[in-house]
Design a protein around this motif. Sequence first.
Motif, PDB file in Angstrom:
ATOM      1  N   MET A  36       0.843  -1.195   0.000  1.00  0.00           N
ATOM      2  CA  MET A  36       0.000   0.000   0.000  1.00  0.00           C
ATOM      3  C   MET A  36       0.877   1.244   0.000  1.00  0.00           C
ATOM      4  O   MET A  36       1.757   1.408   0.835  1.00  0.00           O
ATOM      5  CB  MET A  36      -0.863  -0.051   1.256  1.00  0.00           C
ATOM      6  CG  MET A  36      -1.653   1.180   1.513  1.00  0.00           C
ATOM      7  SD  MET A  36      -2.201   1.188   3.229  1.00  0.00           S
ATOM      8  CE  MET A  36      -1.764   2.830   3.704  1.00  0.00           C
ATOM      9  N   PRO A  83       1.567   5.303   0.432  1.00  0.00           N
ATOM     10  CA  PRO A  83       0.972   6.340   1.283  1.00  0.00           C
ATOM     11  C   PRO A  83      -0.062   7.150   0.506  1.00  0.00           C
ATOM     12  O   PRO A  83       0.176   7.546  -0.629  1.00  0.00           O
ATOM     13  CB  PRO A  83       2.175   7.189   1.691  1.00  0.00           C
ATOM     14  CG  PRO A  83       3.261   6.812   0.767  1.00  0.00           C
ATOM     15  CD  PRO A  83       3.011   5.429   0.330  1.00  0.00           C
ATOM     16  N   TYR A 125       0.048  12.453   3.342  1.00  0.00           N
ATOM     17  CA  TYR A 125       0.848  13.639   3.050  1.00  0.00           C
ATOM     18  C   TYR A 125       0.223  14.893   3.653  1.00  0.00           C
ATOM     19  O   TYR A 125       0.932  15.779   4.125  1.00  0.00           O
ATOM     20  CB  TYR A 125       1.008  13.794   1.538  1.00  0.00           C
ATOM     21  CG  TYR A 125       1.927  12.779   0.941  1.00  0.00           C
ATOM     22  CD1 TYR A 125       3.304  12.880   1.108  1.00  0.00           C
ATOM     23  CD2 TYR A 125       1.438  11.693   0.236  1.00  0.00           C
ATOM     24  CE1 TYR A 125       4.158  11.945   0.588  1.00  0.00           C
ATOM     25  CE2 TYR A 125       2.279  10.741  -0.301  1.00  0.00           C
ATOM     26  CZ  TYR A 125       3.642  10.870  -0.109  1.00  0.00           C
ATOM     27  OH  TYR A 125       4.475   9.929  -0.626  1.00  0.00           O
ATOM     28  N   ARG A 151      -0.086  15.245  -7.412  1.00  0.00           N
ATOM     29  CA  ARG A 151       0.085  13.813  -7.666  1.00  0.00           C
ATOM     30  C   ARG A 151      -1.265  13.098  -7.668  1.00  0.00           C
ATOM     31  O   ARG A 151      -1.540  12.274  -8.534  1.00  0.00           O
ATOM     32  CB  ARG A 151       1.005  13.250  -6.598  1.00  0.00           C
ATOM     33  CG  ARG A 151       0.951  11.769  -6.389  1.00  0.00           C
ATOM     34  CD  ARG A 151       1.719  11.036  -7.466  1.00  0.00           C
ATOM     35  NE  ARG A 151       1.513   9.602  -7.339  1.00  0.00           N
ATOM     36  CZ  ARG A 151       2.291   8.791  -6.670  1.00  0.00           C
ATOM     37  NH1 ARG A 151       3.349   9.290  -6.069  1.00  0.00           N
ATOM     38  NH2 ARG A 151       2.026   7.519  -6.585  1.00  0.00           N
ATOM     39  N   GLN A 208       3.232  20.941  -9.185  1.00  0.00           N
ATOM     40  CA  GLN A 208       4.687  21.100  -9.210  1.00  0.00           C
ATOM     41  C   GLN A 208       5.088  22.474  -9.708  1.00  0.00           C
ATOM     42  O   GLN A 208       6.065  23.055  -9.239  1.00  0.00           O
ATOM     43  CB  GLN A 208       5.307  20.018 -10.092  1.00  0.00           C
ATOM     44  CG  GLN A 208       5.049  18.621  -9.561  1.00  0.00           C
ATOM     45  CD  GLN A 208       5.772  17.564 -10.364  1.00  0.00           C
ATOM     46  OE1 GLN A 208       6.880  17.773 -10.804  1.00  0.00           O
ATOM     47  NE2 GLN A 208       5.140  16.420 -10.552  1.00  0.00           N
ATOM     48  N   ASP A 266       7.516   2.387  -0.796  1.00  0.00           N
ATOM     49  CA  ASP A 266       7.099   3.785  -0.720  1.00  0.00           C
ATOM     50  C   ASP A 266       6.640   4.154   0.677  1.00  0.00           C
ATOM     51  O   ASP A 266       6.962   5.226   1.188  1.00  0.00           O
ATOM     52  CB  ASP A 266       5.951   4.044  -1.702  1.00  0.00           C
ATOM     53  CG  ASP A 266       6.487   4.368  -3.087  1.00  0.00           C
ATOM     54  OD1 ASP A 266       7.715   4.249  -3.260  1.00  0.00           O
ATOM     55  OD2 ASP A 266       5.689   4.720  -3.958  1.00  0.00           O
ATOM     56  N   THR A 267       5.865   3.232   1.288  1.00  0.00           N
ATOM     57  CA  THR A 267       5.350   3.524   2.624  1.00  0.00           C
ATOM     58  C   THR A 267       6.489   3.658   3.620  1.00  0.00           C
ATOM     59  O   THR A 267       6.516   4.594   4.430  1.00  0.00           O
ATOM     60  CB  THR A 267       4.401   2.404   3.071  1.00  0.00           C
ATOM     61  OG1 THR A 267       3.483   2.164   2.011  1.00  0.00           O
ATOM     62  CG2 THR A 267       3.652   2.801   4.316  1.00  0.00           C
ATOM     63  N   PHE A 327       8.205   6.860   3.019  1.00  0.00           N
ATOM     64  CA  PHE A 327       7.389   7.987   3.488  1.00  0.00           C
ATOM     65  C   PHE A 327       7.557   8.176   4.983  1.00  0.00           C
ATOM     66  O   PHE A 327       7.775   9.290   5.464  1.00  0.00           O
ATOM     67  CB  PHE A 327       5.917   7.746   3.153  1.00  0.00           C
ATOM     68  CG  PHE A 327       4.981   8.725   3.805  1.00  0.00           C
ATOM     69  CD1 PHE A 327       4.820   9.995   3.288  1.00  0.00           C
ATOM     70  CD2 PHE A 327       4.286   8.382   4.955  1.00  0.00           C
ATOM     71  CE1 PHE A 327       3.977  10.902   3.889  1.00  0.00           C
ATOM     72  CE2 PHE A 327       3.437   9.279   5.560  1.00  0.00           C
ATOM     73  CZ  PHE A 327       3.284  10.540   5.032  1.00  0.00           C
ATOM     74  N   LEU A 373      12.605  16.420   2.803  1.00  0.00           N
ATOM     75  CA  LEU A 373      11.491  16.820   1.939  1.00  0.00           C
ATOM     76  C   LEU A 373      11.796  16.467   0.485  1.00  0.00           C
ATOM     77  O   LEU A 373      10.906  16.014  -0.255  1.00  0.00           O
ATOM     78  CB  LEU A 373      11.236  18.324   2.082  1.00  0.00           C
ATOM     79  CG  LEU A 373      10.050  18.851   1.291  1.00  0.00           C
ATOM     80  CD1 LEU A 373       8.769  18.166   1.707  1.00  0.00           C
ATOM     81  CD2 LEU A 373       9.911  20.348   1.452  1.00  0.00           C
ATOM     82  N   LEU A 385      10.918  13.028   0.020  1.00  0.00           N
ATOM     83  CA  LEU A 385       9.462  12.868  -0.112  1.00  0.00           C
ATOM     84  C   LEU A 385       9.009  13.223  -1.524  1.00  0.00           C
ATOM     85  O   LEU A 385       8.114  12.574  -2.080  1.00  0.00           O
ATOM     86  CB  LEU A 385       8.743  13.762   0.897  1.00  0.00           C
ATOM     87  CG  LEU A 385       8.671  13.235   2.326  1.00  0.00           C
ATOM     88  CD1 LEU A 385       8.026  14.259   3.229  1.00  0.00           C
ATOM     89  CD2 LEU A 385       7.880  11.943   2.365  1.00  0.00           C
ATOM     90  N   TYR A 386       9.636  14.248  -2.119  1.00  0.00           N
ATOM     91  CA  TYR A 386       9.271  14.600  -3.498  1.00  0.00           C
ATOM     92  C   TYR A 386       9.583  13.443  -4.439  1.00  0.00           C
ATOM     93  O   TYR A 386       8.824  13.190  -5.383  1.00  0.00           O
ATOM     94  CB  TYR A 386      10.036  15.850  -3.948  1.00  0.00           C
ATOM     95  CG  TYR A 386       9.522  17.141  -3.369  1.00  0.00           C
ATOM     96  CD1 TYR A 386       8.220  17.244  -2.877  1.00  0.00           C
ATOM     97  CD2 TYR A 386      10.317  18.272  -3.313  1.00  0.00           C
ATOM     98  CE1 TYR A 386       7.752  18.413  -2.342  1.00  0.00           C
ATOM     99  CE2 TYR A 386       9.854  19.460  -2.782  1.00  0.00           C
ATOM    100  CZ  TYR A 386       8.575  19.525  -2.293  1.00  0.00           C
ATOM    101  OH  TYR A 386       8.112  20.695  -1.769  1.00  0.00           O
ATOM    102  N   VAL A 430       9.529  10.273  -3.621  1.00  0.00           N
ATOM    103  CA  VAL A 430       8.466   9.288  -3.399  1.00  0.00           C
ATOM    104  C   VAL A 430       7.196   9.724  -4.121  1.00  0.00           C
ATOM    105  O   VAL A 430       6.421   8.902  -4.601  1.00  0.00           O
ATOM    106  CB  VAL A 430       8.212   9.111  -1.886  1.00  0.00           C
ATOM    107  CG1 VAL A 430       7.067   8.149  -1.642  1.00  0.00           C
ATOM    108  CG2 VAL A 430       9.466   8.600  -1.207  1.00  0.00           C
ATOM    109  N   LEU A 431       6.977  11.045  -4.224  1.00  0.00           N
ATOM    110  CA  LEU A 431       5.784  11.575  -4.880  1.00  0.00           C
ATOM    111  C   LEU A 431       5.956  11.672  -6.397  1.00  0.00           C
ATOM    112  O   LEU A 431       5.177  12.357  -7.059  1.00  0.00           O
ATOM    113  CB  LEU A 431       5.471  12.968  -4.323  1.00  0.00           C
ATOM    114  CG  LEU A 431       4.652  13.010  -3.036  1.00  0.00           C
ATOM    115  CD1 LEU A 431       4.684  14.404  -2.444  1.00  0.00           C
ATOM    116  CD2 LEU A 431       3.226  12.592  -3.299  1.00  0.00           C
ATOM    117  N   ASP A 432       6.970  11.028  -6.948  1.00  0.00           N
ATOM    118  CA  ASP A 432       7.218  11.056  -8.394  1.00  0.00           C
ATOM    119  C   ASP A 432       7.468  12.464  -8.911  1.00  0.00           C
ATOM    120  O   ASP A 432       6.975  12.834  -9.987  1.00  0.00           O
ATOM    121  CB  ASP A 432       6.032  10.450  -9.164  1.00  0.00           C
ATOM    122  CG  ASP A 432       5.932   8.966  -8.914  1.00  0.00           C
ATOM    123  OD1 ASP A 432       6.978   8.328  -8.792  1.00  0.00           O
ATOM    124  OD2 ASP A 432       4.806   8.449  -8.818  1.00  0.00           O
ATOM    125  N   ALA A 433       8.187  13.273  -8.153  1.00  0.00           N
ATOM    126  CA  ALA A 433       8.541  14.606  -8.633  1.00  0.00           C
ATOM    127  C   ALA A 433      10.050  14.781  -8.496  1.00  0.00           C
ATOM    128  O   ALA A 433      10.516  15.613  -7.721  1.00  0.00           O
ATOM    129  CB  ALA A 433       7.798  15.685  -7.862  1.00  0.00           C
TER     130      ALA A 433
END
Lengths: 101, 177
Positions: free
Chosen positions: A1, A3, A8, A52, A60, B4-5, B8, B42, B45-46, B48-51
Motif C-alpha cells: 500500500m 501512502p 501527506y 500527484r 509542481q 514507498d510507505t 514515506f 522533503l 518525499l518529493y 516518493v511523490l514522483d517529482a
Amino acid sequence: MTPSLTHYLVLSAILFAIGTAGLFLRRNLITILLSIEIMLNAANLAFVAFGRAFGSVDGQVIVFFVITVAAAEAAVGLALVIALFRHRQSLDPDAYTTLQG
Amino acid sequence: MPGDTVLFYVFGAVMVAASLLVVAQRSPIYSVLLLIVSFMALAGLYVVLDAPFLAVIQIIIYAGAIMVVFLFVVMLLNAPYEAAPADVARHWVGHGPRRLGAALGVVLLVELAWALWRGGAAQEIQAIAAAQGSGAVSSVREIGGVLFSEYGFAFEVTSILIVIAMVGAVVLAKRQL
C-alpha cells in the motif's frame, strides 16, 4: 500500500503547525524567518501531494513559484534583519518596540 | 509499492524531528543546519511523490542557495545564542501577543486536524483521479511546457519580483546610498 493523499496532508499539517509554533514562540528574528520557511515547505508538500493525486503537473509548477517567492522573501527579510541588528545590536523582536506607541 | 510507505515514514519522521529541533534550538546556526536536514528529507518525499525534478530543485536552490544565505547572515551578525529568558515562567506564559499567538497556533492545529478527520475530501479526490485514469506526471518536458505556456505571465512577473527583491535587499542592507 502506497501512502495516500491523507498521509501527506497530515504530515503537511504537522509541519505547518510546527512552523506556526516557532513563529509565535521564538524570540530570535532569524529563527522566526526559518519558521516561515518551514511553513512554506509544508504548503509545498501539500501542493505536490494534491498534484500527484490529480495526476496534474500544476502542483509542481506552483511549487516553483513558491520557491522563488521564498528566495525573494529570504533576501529581503535577511536584509531587514541586518539593518535592524545594526541599530540595536539585538535579534530579539521584543527589543524593537518603537512602533508599539 | 510497499517500499514507498517505508520511505514515506522514514523521511516524514526525519522531517518532523528536524523541524521540531529547528524550533527548539537556541543557537541559530544549529537551527539553519537542521533545517537543511529537514529540506533533504522533503526532497526525498518529493522523489516518493514522483517529482524528481522538484527534489533536485529543492536541494540545489533551497538547501543549497537560500539556506547558505541564512548561514552567511548568522555568521555575519555573530550573535549565536538567543539569551535564556530571565524568568522562565514569564517567558512561556509570555506577553499578551505571544500568548494570543500560542493560542492561535493550537486553534490552527485543531482546525487542520478537524478538516482532515472530517475530510472525505481526500478520498473523493482520489476517486476523481482514478476515474480520470491519470497517473503521476514527472517529466521535465511537461513541467516546462506548462510553466512557459499556461503560467507564462506568472513566470515573467516572478522575474520582476526577483529584481525588486534584489534591489530592495541592497537598499535595506546598505549603510548609505
